[in-house]
Write a protein that holds these residues in place. Structure first.
Motif, short mmCIF file in Angstrom:
data_model
loop_
_atom_site.label_atom_id
_atom_site.label_comp_id
_atom_site.label_asym_id
_atom_site.label_seq_id
_atom_site.Cartn_x
_atom_site.Cartn_y
_atom_site.Cartn_z
N SER A 123 0.82 -1.29 -0.05
CA SER A 123 0.11 0.06 0.02
C SER A 123 0.96 1.32 0.04
CB SER A 123 -0.98 -0.02 1.15
OG SER A 123 -0.28 -0.04 2.39
N GLN A 124 2.09 0.93 0.16
CA GLN A 124 3.15 2.06 0.12
C GLN A 124 3.46 2.77 -1.18
OE1 GLN A 124 3.42 3.79 3.25
NE2 GLN A 124 2.02 2.15 3.86
N LYS A 125 3.26 1.83 -2.15
CA LYS A 125 4.02 2.26 -3.39
C LYS A 125 3.10 2.97 -4.22
CE LYS A 125 7.39 -0.78 -4.71
NZ LYS A 125 8.57 -0.50 -5.69
N ASP A 126 3.47 3.95 -4.76
CA ASP A 126 2.67 5.05 -5.57
C ASP A 126 2.68 5.33 -7.14
OD1 ASP A 126 0.96 6.92 -4.96
OD2 ASP A 126 2.23 8.71 -4.91
N THR A 127 3.13 4.07 -7.51
CA THR A 127 3.32 3.95 -9.15
C THR A 127 1.96 3.82 -9.57
OG1 THR A 127 3.61 1.29 -9.19
CG2 THR A 127 5.66 2.94 -9.00
N THR A 128 1.72 4.01 -11.08
CA THR A 128 0.69 3.85 -11.71
C THR A 128 0.07 2.66 -11.74
OG1 THR A 128 1.31 5.49 -13.23
CG2 THR A 128 -0.47 4.44 -13.99
N ILE A 129 0.85 1.64 -11.67
CA ILE A 129 0.38 0.25 -11.77
C ILE A 129 -0.10 -0.14 -10.41
CG2 ILE A 129 1.09 -2.39 -12.07
CD1 ILE A 129 0.82 -1.11 -14.73
N CYS A 130 0.39 0.18 -9.40
CA CYS A 130 -0.01 -0.12 -8.00
C CYS A 130 -1.17 0.76 -7.54
CB CYS A 130 1.21 0.35 -7.16
SG CYS A 130 2.88 -0.51 -7.10
N LYS A 131 -1.47 1.76 -7.97
CA LYS A 131 -2.65 2.54 -7.92
C LYS A 131 -3.73 1.66 -8.43
CE LYS A 131 -0.87 7.15 -7.43
NZ LYS A 131 -0.78 8.45 -8.12
#
Length: 132
Positions: A109-117
């Motif tokens: 939940s900490q990652k802020d990349t487009t794919i992660c979102k």
């Protein structure tokens, strides 16, 4: 008189192509990301189901690669863990004697990349599944 395009006609054509590309390229990238998220979601569901079935029949899982073959374009596979290439989500098999025998799906939940979102928007969440 020569039959050719004038410089002004060429400039207009290039400007029109630029305008079309400015709308088409972001849409293409968004579609590609959405397809990747759908593939990740499908792969996770298939992996959980396959691992549960294999464990039910054999009562052990030593390596994930013994149970399923997964596309290495999107996934990194180790003995008991698979993680996506963007490091947004991973699946781990826990079968040691001290732990509950389970499959853990963890979403970063900490990652802020487009794919992660997009993974979060697709309702892929951290979950634990029992091995029977």
């Amino acid at each position: 008189m020569k039959s050719a395009f004038s410089l002004l006609e060429l400039i207009f054509a290039i400007v029109i192509l630029g305008i079309v590309a400015s709308f088409a390229i972001p849409k293409y990238i968004d579609t590609k990301d959405s397809a990747l998220v759908s593939t990740i979601k499908r792969d996770l569901n298939t992996a959980v189901s396959s691992l549960q079935s294999y464990y039910l029949l054999n009562q052990k899982i030593e390596k994930i690669s013994d149970v399923l073959t997964i596309n290495d374009t999107n996934w990194t596979v180790s003995d008991t863990k698979i993680s996506d290439k963007n490091s947004c989500v991973y699946l781990e098999v826990k079968t040691s004697q001290s732990e509950n025998k389970s499959i853990e799906v963890v979403v970063d939940s900490q990652k802020d990349t487009t794919i992660c979102k997009k993974i979060k928007e697709a309702k892929i969440v951290t979950a634990s599944y029992e091995l029977y």
